[in-house]
Design an enzyme around this catalytic site. Structure first.
Site, short mmCIF file in Angstrom:
data_model
loop_
_atom_site.label_atom_id
_atom_site.label_comp_id
_atom_site.label_asym_id
_atom_site.label_seq_id
_atom_site.Cartn_x
_atom_site.Cartn_y
_atom_site.Cartn_z
N HIS A 13 0.88 -1.19 0.00
CA HIS A 13 0.00 0.00 0.00
C HIS A 13 0.91 1.23 0.00
O HIS A 13 1.43 1.62 1.04
CB HIS A 13 -0.90 0.00 1.24
N HIS A 15 1.69 5.27 -1.66
CA HIS A 15 1.34 6.47 -2.45
C HIS A 15 2.62 7.07 -3.01
O HIS A 15 3.50 7.48 -2.24
CB HIS A 15 0.63 7.50 -1.58
N ASN A 41 -5.00 7.16 -6.13
CA ASN A 41 -5.73 8.39 -5.78
C ASN A 41 -4.95 9.64 -6.18
O ASN A 41 -4.63 10.50 -5.36
CB ASN A 41 -6.11 8.42 -4.28
N LYS A 96 -8.86 -0.39 -6.17
CA LYS A 96 -8.97 0.23 -4.84
C LYS A 96 -10.27 1.01 -4.73
O LYS A 96 -10.54 1.90 -5.54
CB LYS A 96 -7.77 1.17 -4.65
N HIS A 135 -10.48 1.21 1.44
CA HIS A 135 -10.28 2.10 2.59
C HIS A 135 -11.58 2.03 3.38
O HIS A 135 -12.56 2.69 3.01
CB HIS A 135 -9.98 3.53 2.12
N HIS A 169 -4.89 -0.77 5.58
CA HIS A 169 -4.36 -0.05 6.74
C HIS A 169 -5.26 -0.14 7.97
O HIS A 169 -5.74 0.87 8.46
CB HIS A 169 -4.02 1.41 6.40
N ASP A 241 1.38 2.49 3.57
CA ASP A 241 0.54 3.68 3.41
C ASP A 241 1.39 4.93 3.51
O ASP A 241 0.93 5.99 3.96
CB ASP A 241 -0.62 3.70 4.42
C1 NCD Z 1 -3.58 8.86 2.11
C2 NCD Z 1 -3.08 9.90 1.10
O1 NCD Z 1 -2.53 10.92 1.53
O2 NCD Z 1 -3.21 9.67 -0.10
N1 NCD Z 1 -3.68 9.48 3.40
C3 NCD Z 1 -3.76 8.86 4.59
O3 NCD Z 1 -3.94 9.54 5.61
N2 NCD Z 1 -3.65 7.56 4.73
C4 NCD Z 1 -4.87 8.29 1.62
C5 NCD Z 1 -5.28 7.01 2.31
O4 NCD Z 1 -4.57 6.01 2.24
O5 NCD Z 1 -6.34 6.96 2.93
ZN ZN Z 2 -3.18 5.02 1.57
ZN ZN Z 3 -6.76 4.90 2.86
#
Ligand code: NCD
Ligand code: ZN
Ligand code: ZN
Length: 337
Positions: A13, A15, A41, A96, A135, A169, A241
């Site tokens: 997971h 970003h 995202n 997702k 999520h 998460h 995450d």
């Molecule tokens: C994530 C993001 O910033 O893209 N933020 C978070 O607090 N975890 C999005 C997500 O995984 O929910």
């Molecule tokens: Zn995330």
């Molecule tokens: Zn998330």
């Protein structure tokens, strides 16, 4: 000296964002991980094959010579059907699903979880063997959002028994219990939710760099997550995450949600597992379980971690990492691929 050698570590997971941010953060994950499940995202989100292929290409460019495989995801839309997904099935590792507006860049997500509305898309995914990552938070009181979502996970798990569903998460002990009731439910656990509780975020001076969704919960929740991770529960995988936001978006009224952990993830995990006498379980938590659950065969990579301290930088580009400016007890000694 104590050391551990990890083979093909995976972050299920992650970003990576886009543009300059992508170029800053991608090498940090690509160096130490063999592969990662890339969250869709972006603005706008990744919703078709063309966007997905172009994004994958930008990730590989940013990752450089690191032998790193981005496992790509699409942003779930209820309109997806078999004809749309079938030609993409080889290129996507998962889809997702975000409840609309629940977290960063999720405005185009799903409102309401009506099984019949979701059926065409989820049946197509079941048939094509594409896992669904969620999520899982409702719009309720912030500390109850995840536990209130558990019945939705369970309803979906029962309605689509051939669909693998990953509870992303997880932060609440109640989510772990749901794993035991359904063979097709799995979960990712982050590093920060193994380390902190709500107290660390808001119990003293407000800590914006520890603010994320779902918010860290109670000590007993953290304890339950730690128990599952340290014993490498076979339905649980590491998913950092790691969610970079520029410093000005974190240290601001209206602080963005997300903790940036990518550069310290493996050393801090090694330190944590070593402290609990569980180093031998780390390989399962950071790789073997994910390989089995997702049926993936990541590029060969050998990462040697040692209990030699390292100083964490204050910033990477515009982003402040977990443990910024502090010393952590373990570090990466070398990486072979
Ligand atoms: C994530 C993001 O910033 O893209 N933020 C978070 O607090 N975890 C999005 C997500 O995984 O929910
Ligand atoms: Zn995330
Ligand atoms: Zn998330």
């Amino acid at each position: 000296m104590t050391e551990v050698i990890l083979h093909e570590p995976l972050d299920m997971h992650l970003h990576l964002r886009d543009g300059d941010m992508l170029r800053t953060v991608a090498p940090l994950s690509a160096r130490s991980f063999s592969g990662a499940l890339i969250m869709p995202n972006l603005v706008p989100p990744i919703t078709d094959g063309e966007m997905l292929r172009a994004y994958r290409h930008r990730i590989l460019e940013a990752a450089g010579e690191n032998c790193f495989k981005p496992y790509m995801t699409l942003f779930f839309k209820p309109e997806y059907d078999f004809d749309f997904l079938a030609p993409l099935a080889e290129e996507i590792t998962a889809i997702k699903l975000y409840p609309a507006g629940i977290t960063t860049n999720s405005e185009g997500g799903v409102s309401g979880f009506d099984v019949e509305t979701l059926r065409p898309a989820l049946e197509a995914m079941s048939e094509l063997g594409i896992p669904l990552c969620i999520h899982g938070e409702t719009g309720g009181f912030v500390l109850d959002r995840e536990r209130e979502f558990v019945p939705i996970y369970e309803e979906l798990a029962v309605a689509f028994p051939e669909l693998s569903i990953v509870m992303e998460h997880i932060t609440d002990a109640v989510s772990l219990e749901a794993l035991e009731r359904h063979p097709n439910l799995y979960a990712t656990i982050t590093l920060h939710h193994l380390l902190i509780t709500l107290d660390d975020v808001v119990g003293g001076m407000l800590q914006p760099h520890l603010f994320c969704k779902p918010i860290a919960k109670r000590p007993e929740d953290r304890q339950a997550l730690l128990h599952a991770a340290l014993n490498a529960h076979p339905k649980v995988m590491f998913g950092s995450d790691s969610a970079p936001h520029p410093r000005h978006a974190k240290e601001a009224p209206g602080c963005a949600a997300g903790v940036f952990t990518a550069p310290v993830a493996l050393p801090v995990l090694a330190e944590l597992f070593a402290r609990h006498g569980k180093l031998e379980k780390l390989q399962h938590f950071v790789s073997t379980n994910a390989r089995e659950i997702y049926q993936i065969d990541p590029p060969v990579k050998k990462v040697r971690l040692v209990d030699t301290p390292m100083q964490v930088p204050e910033k990477y580009g515009e982003v402040v990492p977990l443990f910024a400016g502090r010393e952590i007890g373990w570090s990466i000694a070398d990486v072979e691929c």
